[in-house]
Design an enzyme around this catalytic site. Structure first.
Site, short mmCIF file in Angstrom:
data_model
loop_
_atom_site.label_atom_id
_atom_site.label_comp_id
_atom_site.label_asym_id
_atom_site.label_seq_id
_atom_site.Cartn_x
_atom_site.Cartn_y
_atom_site.Cartn_z
N ASP A 167 -8.16 -7.21 0.05
CA ASP A 167 -7.27 -7.38 1.22
C ASP A 167 -8.14 -7.05 2.52
OD1 ASP A 167 -7.05 -4.48 0.60
OD2 ASP A 167 -6.14 -4.62 2.63
N ASP A 200 0.84 -1.19 -0.07
CA ASP A 200 0.12 -0.05 -0.18
C ASP A 200 0.90 1.25 -0.17
OD1 ASP A 200 -2.31 1.47 -0.03
OD2 ASP A 200 -2.89 0.94 2.14
N CYS A 258 -14.13 -27.95 8.50
CA CYS A 258 -13.20 -26.98 8.33
C CYS A 258 -11.79 -27.97 8.23
CB CYS A 258 -12.88 -25.76 9.02
SG CYS A 258 -11.52 -24.83 8.64
N CYS A 317 -8.99 -26.47 13.32
CA CYS A 317 -10.11 -27.22 13.33
C CYS A 317 -9.73 -28.75 13.47
CB CYS A 317 -10.97 -26.94 12.30
SG CYS A 317 -11.81 -25.02 12.60
N GLY A 330 -11.49 4.06 -1.36
CA GLY A 330 -12.54 4.73 -0.64
C GLY A 330 -13.81 3.90 -0.39
N HIS A 379 -7.51 -20.21 11.76
CA HIS A 379 -8.78 -20.60 11.04
C HIS A 379 -9.41 -19.40 10.35
CE1 HIS A 379 -13.05 -21.80 10.73
NE2 HIS A 379 -13.27 -20.70 11.11
N CYS A 418 -8.74 -26.75 8.35
CA CYS A 418 -7.53 -25.81 9.00
C CYS A 418 -6.74 -26.44 9.88
CB CYS A 418 -7.91 -24.32 9.28
SG CYS A 418 -8.55 -24.19 10.86
ZN LIG Z 1 -10.83 -24.06 10.76
#
Ligand SMILES: [Zn+2]
Length: 380
Positions: A263, A90, A301, A306, A213, A332, A303
Protein backbone atom coordinates in the site's frame (compact mmCIF):
# COMPACT_ATOMS: atom_id res chain seq x y z
CA UNK A 1 -7.64 -18.68 2.42
CA UNK A 2 -4.23 -18.04 0.83
CA UNK A 3 -3.23 -20.20 -2.11
CA UNK A 4 0.36 -20.06 -3.23
CA UNK A 5 -0.06 -20.71 -6.95
CA UNK A 6 3.53 -20.45 -8.07
CA UNK A 7 6.98 -19.45 -6.82
CA UNK A 8 9.47 -17.99 -9.29
CA UNK A 9 12.40 -20.33 -9.94
CA UNK A 10 15.05 -17.59 -9.83
CA UNK A 11 13.78 -15.06 -7.28
CA UNK A 12 11.55 -15.21 -4.22
CA UNK A 13 8.58 -13.77 -6.15
CA UNK A 14 5.25 -15.54 -5.63
CA UNK A 15 1.95 -15.71 -7.45
CA UNK A 16 -0.98 -16.18 -5.10
CA UNK A 17 -4.63 -15.74 -4.33
CA UNK A 18 -6.07 -14.49 -1.06
CA UNK A 19 -9.73 -15.15 -0.30
CA UNK A 20 -11.46 -12.76 2.11
CA UNK A 21 -15.03 -12.23 3.33
CA UNK A 22 -15.69 -9.66 0.56
CA UNK A 23 -13.83 -11.23 -2.31
CA UNK A 24 -10.66 -12.61 -3.81
CA UNK A 25 -7.37 -10.74 -4.16
CA UNK A 26 -4.78 -11.78 -6.74
CA UNK A 27 -1.25 -11.33 -5.41
CA UNK A 28 1.17 -9.62 -5.75
CA UNK A 29 -1.29 -6.76 -5.25
CA UNK A 30 -1.29 -3.02 -4.80
CA UNK A 31 -3.84 -1.60 -2.35
CA UNK A 32 -4.86 2.04 -2.91
CA UNK A 33 -5.02 3.97 0.37
CA UNK A 34 -8.36 5.32 1.57
CA UNK A 35 -7.27 6.82 4.88
CA UNK A 36 -10.42 8.83 5.58
CA UNK A 37 -12.85 6.38 3.95
CA UNK A 38 -12.04 7.45 0.37
CA UNK A 39 -9.06 7.02 -1.93
CA UNK A 40 -8.33 10.71 -2.38
CA UNK A 41 -10.05 12.17 -5.48
CA UNK A 42 -11.25 8.76 -6.78
CA UNK A 43 -14.69 7.15 -6.59
CA UNK A 44 -15.43 3.43 -6.20
CA UNK A 45 -16.44 2.99 -9.84
CA UNK A 46 -13.12 4.40 -11.05
CA UNK A 47 -11.24 2.21 -8.61
CA UNK A 48 -13.02 -0.93 -9.81
CA UNK A 49 -12.52 0.02 -13.46
CA UNK A 50 -8.77 0.26 -12.97
CA UNK A 51 -8.68 -3.19 -11.38
CA UNK A 52 -8.59 -2.39 -7.65
CA UNK A 53 -9.35 -5.51 -5.63
CA UNK A 54 -8.75 -4.14 -2.12
CA UNK A 55 -8.38 -0.72 -0.50
CA UNK A 56 -7.08 0.48 2.85
CA UNK A 57 -8.95 2.25 5.61
CA UNK A 58 -7.48 3.74 8.74
CA UNK A 59 -8.46 2.97 12.33
CA UNK A 60 -7.00 6.13 13.87
CA UNK A 61 -8.58 8.58 11.44
CA UNK A 62 -11.98 6.89 11.06
CA UNK A 63 -12.31 6.51 14.81
CA UNK A 64 -11.80 10.27 15.25
CA UNK A 65 -14.01 11.26 12.29
CA UNK A 66 -16.81 10.36 11.65
CA UNK A 67 -16.56 8.12 14.74
CA UNK A 68 -17.59 4.54 15.29
CA UNK A 69 -21.22 5.23 16.20
CA UNK A 70 -21.83 6.66 12.72
CA UNK A 71 -20.04 3.80 10.92
CA UNK A 72 -21.84 1.22 13.07
CA UNK A 73 -25.20 2.87 12.31
CA UNK A 74 -24.35 2.80 8.59
CA UNK A 75 -23.82 -0.98 8.84
CA UNK A 76 -20.01 -1.02 8.78
CA UNK A 77 -17.31 0.60 6.67
CA UNK A 78 -18.13 -1.25 3.41
CA UNK A 79 -21.70 0.04 3.55
CA UNK A 80 -20.76 3.53 4.74
CA UNK A 81 -18.32 4.18 1.87
CA UNK A 82 -20.18 2.00 -0.68
CA UNK A 83 -17.18 -0.24 -1.37
CA UNK A 84 -18.42 -3.85 -1.54
CA UNK A 85 -14.96 -5.36 -2.15
CA UNK A 86 -12.21 -6.20 0.39
CA UNK A 87 -10.86 -3.60 2.83
CA UNK A 88 -7.72 -3.80 4.97
CA UNK A 89 -7.57 -1.54 8.01
CA UNK A 90 -4.41 -0.25 9.56
CA UNK A 91 -4.46 -0.50 13.34
CA UNK A 92 -3.66 3.13 14.11
CA UNK A 93 -0.33 2.36 15.75
CA UNK A 94 1.59 4.15 13.00
CA UNK A 95 -0.54 7.30 13.43
CA UNK A 96 -0.37 7.31 17.23
CA UNK A 97 3.42 7.35 16.93
CA UNK A 98 3.68 9.73 13.98
CA UNK A 99 0.76 12.18 14.31
CA UNK A 100 -0.13 12.50 17.97
CA UNK A 101 1.83 15.31 19.52
CA UNK A 102 1.85 14.26 23.12
CA UNK A 103 1.79 10.60 24.04
CA UNK A 104 2.49 8.37 26.98
CA UNK A 105 3.26 4.71 26.33
CA UNK A 106 1.57 2.41 28.84
CA UNK A 107 1.63 -1.39 29.19
CA UNK A 108 -1.65 -1.86 27.30
CA UNK A 109 -1.43 0.93 24.73
CA UNK A 110 -0.78 4.61 24.21
CA UNK A 111 -2.39 7.61 25.82
CA UNK A 112 -2.27 10.54 23.43
CA UNK A 113 -3.76 13.87 22.46
CA UNK A 114 -5.84 13.94 19.26
CA UNK A 115 -4.01 15.78 16.46
CA UNK A 116 -7.33 17.49 15.68
CA UNK A 117 -8.57 19.01 18.91
CA UNK A 118 -6.11 17.93 21.58
CA UNK A 119 -8.62 15.72 23.43
CA UNK A 120 -7.14 12.91 25.51
CA UNK A 121 -7.52 9.48 23.90
CA UNK A 122 -6.24 5.95 24.45
CA UNK A 123 -5.45 3.35 21.80
CA UNK A 124 -4.03 -0.08 22.49
CA UNK A 125 -4.40 -3.64 21.20
CA UNK A 126 -7.86 -4.07 22.70
CA UNK A 127 -9.18 -0.73 21.39
CA UNK A 128 -7.59 -1.11 17.94
CA UNK A 129 -9.15 -4.55 17.45
CA UNK A 130 -12.51 -3.36 18.75
CA UNK A 131 -12.52 -0.45 16.28
CA UNK A 132 -11.51 -2.73 13.39
CA UNK A 133 -14.22 -5.18 14.42
CA UNK A 134 -16.80 -2.37 14.23
CA UNK A 135 -15.43 -1.19 10.89
CA UNK A 136 -15.84 -4.79 9.70
CA UNK A 137 -12.67 -4.81 7.60
CA UNK A 138 -11.70 -8.02 5.80
CA UNK A 139 -8.14 -7.79 7.08
CA UNK A 140 -7.33 -6.18 10.43
CA UNK A 141 -3.78 -5.31 11.47
CA UNK A 142 -2.41 -5.80 14.96
CA UNK A 143 -1.55 -2.71 17.01
CA UNK A 144 2.22 -2.28 16.87
CA UNK A 145 4.95 0.15 17.85
CA UNK A 146 6.56 1.52 14.69
CA UNK A 147 9.65 3.50 15.71
CA UNK A 148 11.12 6.18 13.39
CA UNK A 149 14.26 5.54 11.35
CA UNK A 150 16.27 7.74 13.73
CA UNK A 151 15.54 5.56 16.81
CA UNK A 152 18.41 4.26 18.94
CA UNK A 153 19.02 0.47 19.07
CA UNK A 154 17.58 0.53 22.56
CA UNK A 155 14.39 2.21 21.37
CA UNK A 156 14.04 -0.30 18.50
CA UNK A 157 14.42 -3.16 20.98
CA UNK A 158 11.76 -1.68 23.26
CA UNK A 159 9.45 -1.27 20.25
CA UNK A 160 9.96 -4.93 19.28
CA UNK A 161 9.16 -6.11 22.79
CA UNK A 162 6.05 -3.95 22.91
CA UNK A 163 4.99 -5.11 19.42
CA UNK A 164 5.26 -8.77 20.51
CA UNK A 165 3.37 -8.17 23.73
CA UNK A 166 0.61 -6.20 21.98
CA UNK A 167 0.33 -8.77 19.15
CA UNK A 168 -0.48 -11.40 21.79
CA UNK A 169 -3.20 -9.16 23.22
CA UNK A 170 -4.62 -8.49 19.74
CA UNK A 171 -4.71 -12.23 19.08
CA UNK A 172 -7.07 -12.73 22.03
CA UNK A 173 -9.63 -10.13 20.95
CA UNK A 174 -12.86 -11.09 19.19
CA UNK A 175 -13.11 -10.42 15.42
CA UNK A 176 -15.77 -9.43 12.93
CA UNK A 177 -17.27 -12.45 11.07
CA UNK A 178 -14.70 -13.77 8.60
CA UNK A 179 -12.15 -11.09 9.52
CA UNK A 180 -8.51 -12.02 8.96
CA UNK A 181 -5.83 -10.60 11.26
CA UNK A 182 -2.23 -9.96 10.19
CA UNK A 183 0.71 -9.83 12.59
CA UNK A 184 3.48 -7.25 12.13
CA UNK A 185 7.23 -7.83 12.33
CA UNK A 186 9.27 -4.84 13.53
CA UNK A 187 12.99 -4.60 14.23
CA UNK A 188 14.37 -1.85 11.98
CA UNK A 189 17.49 -2.89 10.09
CA UNK A 190 18.78 -5.05 12.96
CA UNK A 191 19.02 -8.68 11.79
CA UNK A 192 18.78 -10.20 15.26
CA UNK A 193 15.76 -8.11 16.22
CA UNK A 194 13.91 -8.86 12.96
CA UNK A 195 14.51 -12.57 13.54
CA UNK A 196 13.53 -12.40 17.20
CA UNK A 197 10.34 -10.47 16.39
CA UNK A 198 9.34 -12.81 13.55
CA UNK A 199 10.03 -15.90 15.68
CA UNK A 200 7.77 -14.54 18.43
CA UNK A 201 4.95 -13.34 16.15
CA UNK A 202 4.68 -16.28 13.69
CA UNK A 203 3.84 -18.93 16.35
CA UNK A 204 0.84 -16.77 17.32
CA UNK A 205 -0.65 -18.04 14.03
CA UNK A 206 -1.97 -14.94 12.34
CA UNK A 207 -3.54 -15.11 8.87
CA UNK A 208 -0.68 -13.18 7.25
CA UNK A 209 2.38 -11.17 8.21
CA UNK A 210 3.41 -7.60 7.58
CA UNK A 211 6.90 -6.22 7.55
CA UNK A 212 6.54 -2.95 9.42
CA UNK A 213 8.92 -0.08 10.02
CA UNK A 214 9.89 0.12 6.34
CA UNK A 215 8.49 3.52 5.40
CA UNK A 216 9.87 5.61 8.17
CA UNK A 217 12.43 7.75 6.38
CA UNK A 218 15.16 5.16 5.84
CA UNK A 219 17.25 5.02 2.63
CA UNK A 220 16.16 2.50 -0.01
CA UNK A 221 19.02 0.10 0.75
CA UNK A 222 17.86 -0.21 4.37
CA UNK A 223 14.26 -0.66 3.29
CA UNK A 224 15.29 -3.61 1.10
CA UNK A 225 17.49 -4.96 3.88
CA UNK A 226 14.64 -4.88 6.39
CA UNK A 227 12.52 -6.96 4.00
CA UNK A 228 15.38 -9.39 3.34
CA UNK A 229 15.98 -9.81 7.09
CA UNK A 230 12.35 -10.56 7.96
CA UNK A 231 11.30 -12.65 4.94
CA UNK A 232 13.14 -15.93 5.70
CA UNK A 233 11.24 -16.24 8.99
CA UNK A 234 7.78 -15.80 7.49
CA UNK A 235 5.75 -18.90 6.55
CA UNK A 236 5.75 -19.56 2.79
CA UNK A 237 2.07 -20.50 2.71
CA UNK A 238 0.80 -17.18 4.06
CA UNK A 239 0.65 -13.67 2.56
CA UNK A 240 3.39 -11.11 3.26
CA UNK A 241 2.71 -7.39 3.28
CA UNK A 242 5.31 -4.58 3.19
CA UNK A 243 3.63 -1.59 4.78
CA UNK A 244 3.58 1.90 3.23
CA UNK A 245 5.77 1.35 0.14
CA UNK A 246 6.97 2.56 -2.41
CA UNK A 247 7.75 3.58 -6.04
CA UNK A 248 6.80 1.21 -8.91
CA UNK A 249 10.40 -0.03 -9.23
CA UNK A 250 10.67 -0.56 -5.46
CA UNK A 251 7.47 -2.62 -5.56
CA UNK A 252 8.88 -4.84 -8.31
CA UNK A 253 12.11 -5.26 -6.31
CA UNK A 254 10.16 -6.21 -3.22
CA UNK A 255 8.08 -8.73 -5.13
CA UNK A 256 11.42 -10.32 -6.07
CA UNK A 257 12.19 -10.48 -2.34
CA UNK A 258 9.00 -12.43 -1.60
CA UNK A 259 6.45 -9.72 -0.74
CA UNK A 260 2.82 -10.14 -1.88
CA UNK A 261 0.98 -7.00 -0.77
CA UNK A 262 1.69 -3.27 -0.87
CA UNK A 263 0.00 0.00 0.00
CA UNK A 264 1.25 3.50 -0.63
CA UNK A 265 -0.10 7.05 -0.66
CA UNK A 266 2.42 8.11 -3.35
CA UNK A 267 0.15 7.72 -6.45
CA UNK A 268 -2.51 10.09 -5.12
CA UNK A 269 -0.16 12.32 -3.14
CA UNK A 270 2.19 13.19 -6.01
CA UNK A 271 -0.90 13.63 -8.24
CA UNK A 272 -1.93 16.47 -5.97
CA UNK A 273 1.53 18.01 -6.51
CA UNK A 274 0.99 17.83 -10.30
CA UNK A 275 3.32 14.88 -10.90
CA UNK A 276 2.61 11.70 -12.88
CA UNK A 277 4.27 8.33 -12.46
CA UNK A 278 5.31 6.57 -15.65
CA UNK A 279 7.22 3.38 -16.34
CA UNK A 280 10.30 5.52 -16.89
CA UNK A 281 10.00 7.53 -13.68
CA UNK A 282 8.02 10.63 -12.76
CA UNK A 283 6.99 13.53 -15.01
CA UNK A 284 6.05 16.94 -13.64
CA UNK A 285 2.89 17.51 -15.67
CA UNK A 286 2.53 20.96 -14.13
CA UNK A 287 5.89 22.05 -15.62
CA UNK A 288 6.14 24.62 -18.42
CA UNK A 289 7.60 22.13 -20.90
CA UNK A 290 4.18 20.46 -21.17
CA UNK A 291 2.48 23.71 -22.23
CA UNK A 292 1.96 22.58 -25.83
CA UNK A 293 2.58 18.84 -25.44
CA UNK A 294 -0.45 17.12 -26.90
CA UNK A 295 0.62 13.59 -26.06
CA UNK A 296 -1.03 11.68 -23.19
CA UNK A 297 0.74 11.51 -19.80
CA UNK A 298 2.09 8.11 -20.81
CA UNK A 299 2.11 6.62 -24.32
CA UNK A 300 0.22 3.30 -24.53
CA UNK A 301 -1.43 3.77 -21.13
CA UNK A 302 -5.06 2.65 -21.27
CA UNK A 303 -6.27 4.58 -18.22
CA UNK A 304 -9.22 6.94 -18.64
CA UNK A 305 -7.02 10.05 -18.31
CA UNK A 306 -4.52 8.98 -20.98
CA UNK A 307 -7.27 7.84 -23.36
CA UNK A 308 -9.03 11.22 -23.17
CA UNK A 309 -6.66 14.06 -22.22
CA UNK A 310 -3.32 15.57 -23.24
CA UNK A 311 -0.44 16.75 -21.07
CA UNK A 312 -1.07 20.31 -22.24
CA UNK A 313 -4.70 20.22 -21.11
CA UNK A 314 -3.91 18.56 -17.78
CA UNK A 315 -1.13 21.10 -17.17
CA UNK A 316 -3.63 23.88 -17.82
CA UNK A 317 -6.14 22.34 -15.36
CA UNK A 318 -3.45 22.04 -12.67
CA UNK A 319 -2.29 25.59 -13.32
CA UNK A 320 -5.73 27.11 -12.81
CA UNK A 321 -6.50 24.81 -9.86
CA UNK A 322 -9.29 22.90 -11.55
CA UNK A 323 -10.21 19.73 -9.61
CA UNK A 324 -10.32 17.63 -12.79
CA UNK A 325 -6.53 17.95 -13.17
CA UNK A 326 -5.82 16.38 -9.78
CA UNK A 327 -8.50 13.77 -10.35
CA UNK A 328 -7.07 12.69 -13.70
CA UNK A 329 -3.50 12.50 -12.36
CA UNK A 330 -4.81 10.40 -9.47
CA UNK A 331 -6.59 8.13 -11.96
CA UNK A 332 -3.44 7.67 -14.04
CA UNK A 333 -1.04 7.17 -11.11
CA UNK A 334 -3.26 4.67 -9.30
CA UNK A 335 -3.95 2.84 -12.57
CA UNK A 336 -0.20 2.59 -13.21
CA UNK A 337 0.57 1.03 -9.81
CA UNK A 338 -2.26 -1.48 -10.29
CA UNK A 339 -1.19 -2.23 -13.87
CA UNK A 340 2.44 -2.83 -12.86
CA UNK A 341 1.25 -5.41 -10.33
CA UNK A 342 -1.01 -7.01 -12.96
CA UNK A 343 2.01 -7.18 -15.31
CA UNK A 344 4.07 -8.73 -12.50
CA UNK A 345 1.40 -11.43 -12.08
CA UNK A 346 1.32 -12.08 -15.84
CA UNK A 347 5.12 -12.38 -15.90
CA UNK A 348 5.07 -14.76 -12.93
CA UNK A 349 2.42 -16.94 -14.56
CA UNK A 350 4.41 -17.01 -17.82
CA UNK A 351 7.66 -17.78 -15.99
CA UNK A 352 9.51 -14.66 -17.19
CA UNK A 353 9.47 -12.51 -14.06
CA UNK A 354 13.30 -12.16 -13.88
CA UNK A 355 13.35 -10.62 -17.39
CA UNK A 356 10.38 -8.39 -16.58
CA UNK A 357 12.07 -7.21 -13.39
CA UNK A 358 15.41 -6.50 -15.09
CA UNK A 359 13.80 -4.49 -17.86
CA UNK A 360 11.37 -2.61 -15.61
CA UNK A 361 13.98 -1.56 -13.07
CA UNK A 362 16.49 -0.59 -15.81
CA UNK A 363 13.91 1.68 -17.48
CA UNK A 364 12.70 3.30 -14.28
CA UNK A 365 14.66 6.39 -13.29
CA UNK A 366 13.83 7.28 -9.69
CA UNK A 367 13.26 10.89 -8.73
CA UNK A 368 14.90 12.24 -5.58
CA UNK A 369 12.00 14.60 -5.06
CA UNK A 370 9.47 11.79 -5.03
CA UNK A 371 11.59 9.70 -2.70
CA UNK A 372 11.80 12.61 -0.27
CA UNK A 373 8.00 13.00 -0.45
CA UNK A 374 7.74 9.48 0.89
CA UNK A 375 9.65 10.45 4.00
CA UNK A 376 6.92 12.85 4.99
CA UNK A 377 4.30 10.15 4.91
CA UNK A 378 2.18 10.12 8.00
CA UNK A 379 -1.29 9.33 6.75
CA UNK A 380 -1.02 5.73 5.64
ZN1 LIG B 1 -2.66 6.84 -17.93
Amino acid sequence: MFELLKTDAHTKARLGRLTTAHGVIDTPTFMPVGTQGTVKALDPRELREMGTQIILGNTYHLNLRPGLDIIRAAGGLHQFINWPAPILTDSGGFQVFSLAKIRKIKPHGVEFRSHLDGSLLFLGPKEAMEIQRALGSDIAMVFDDCPPHTSTPREVRAAVERTIHWARECREQPRAPGQLVFGIVQGGSDAALREECAKAIVPMQFDGYAIGGVSVGEPESEMMKAVELAEPFLPADQPRYAMGLGTPAQLVEMVARGVDMFDCVLPTRVARNGTAFTRKGTVIIKAGFNKADFRPMEENCDCFACRHFTRAYLRHLLNVNEILGIRMLSVHNSHLFLKVMADVRTALAAGNFPEFRREFVANYVPSRKVLSTRKKETER
